[in-house]
Design a protein around this motif. Sequence first.
Motif, short mmCIF file in Angstrom:
data_model
loop_
_atom_site.label_atom_id
_atom_site.label_comp_id
_atom_site.label_asym_id
_atom_site.label_seq_id
_atom_site.Cartn_x
_atom_site.Cartn_y
_atom_site.Cartn_z
N THR A 162 0.84 -1.20 0.00
CA THR A 162 0.00 0.00 0.00
C THR A 162 0.87 1.24 0.00
O THR A 162 1.45 1.57 1.05
N PRO A 163 0.94 1.99 -1.14
CA PRO A 163 0.48 1.55 -2.46
C PRO A 163 1.38 0.44 -3.01
O PRO A 163 2.50 0.26 -2.54
N LEU A 164 0.87 -0.28 -3.99
CA LEU A 164 1.60 -1.42 -4.53
C LEU A 164 2.92 -0.97 -5.17
O LEU A 164 2.94 -0.13 -6.07
N ASP A 165 4.02 -1.53 -4.70
CA ASP A 165 5.36 -1.29 -5.26
C ASP A 165 6.20 -2.51 -4.93
O ASP A 165 6.90 -2.55 -3.92
N SER A 198 3.73 -2.11 -9.84
CA SER A 198 3.18 -0.95 -9.16
C SER A 198 1.75 -0.77 -9.61
O SER A 198 1.28 -1.48 -10.52
N ASP A 199 1.01 0.14 -8.99
CA ASP A 199 -0.39 0.33 -9.34
C ASP A 199 -0.54 0.62 -10.83
O ASP A 199 -0.12 1.66 -11.32
N GLY A 200 -1.12 -0.34 -11.54
CA GLY A 200 -1.40 -0.14 -12.96
C GLY A 200 -0.24 -0.33 -13.89
O GLY A 200 -0.34 0.00 -15.08
#
Length: 320
Positions: free
Chosen positions: A212-215, A241-243
């Motif tokens: 959170t956030p995705l990394d 990562s996000d997207g």
Amino acid sequence: YGLIVEGRVRLPEFEWHEVRLQSAGTLDGLDVSSLTVKGPGVQLETRAELDWKRLFVALSGFEAGIPGSPVMLQGEAKLDLQSGRVEGDVNWSDLAWPPAGESVEMRSRVGAITLAGELDDWAVQGEAELERPGLPPGTLAFAATGDRDHAEVLITDGAVLGGSLAGNALWRWRDDATLSAALSAKGIDTTAFYPDMPAVVDAELDVQGQLTPLDMNVRVQKLVAATAGRVIEAAGTAQLSDGAVVFEDMVLQSAGSRVTLNGNTATPLGLRFTAGIADLGDFLAGGRGSIQGRGALGLGPDNPRLSLDLLGRDFAWCVR
């Protein structure tokens, strides 16, 4: 005093269920000698003890099942709210997926999970026998420890799906929710997860990053998949990562063919690749011929771009 309660409740996603509770109590607590729930969604029987003076809750003789399925869950649990200590165990038999149906994809004839400790020092152990049609039965077991901020998990026995699994993970859910994990797989049959593309997989993976956030950084040390009469190998790094997925020296190989990926379609330089494909059929069903070359694909909103420098010989692709 004595207390008997009878009635009907409607559980989410299910029809009405009959409920009956019989107990005796004092000003300090309640002794539930029988609690039953019967209906199309679940059948449950248990005894319970509630002591609101000592802030203590216990379930004993817990039994639950699903109508139309042979699955049975049994267990006990104790929760001391004053000390924060919890103890419990759940055993099951004939657990199957899907839970009620003629075609069973996965079955666990026996299994158990135990929990003990406090919020700041707890431990969980679990073990299950697993079966899938066409594969020898196996065992999956794990041990986990942690506190209110993190959990550490270790696979202690991973003889499943015709092969073996080993690995460990550390998950911290405070702040950025970080995860680090290592997984080793050998001879794992993935048909249960991808029935349209059955394969036998060997893999060595490392995962590091935050949720959170995705990394997340995924390092593929080795990935070998035997499927449809061919063997596909992969190695390299992917940054999630996000997207977006960014590749770094991700190499795919099959027979005499090789493809290398770097970058991402959303980055300014785009997704860059080099290809030396001796037989297109190694990567693409219905394809044949050879391809040599390089290229890049960028789909950024400000500067979309495509560049190709390819040489093909006897190239063909048939879609049926």
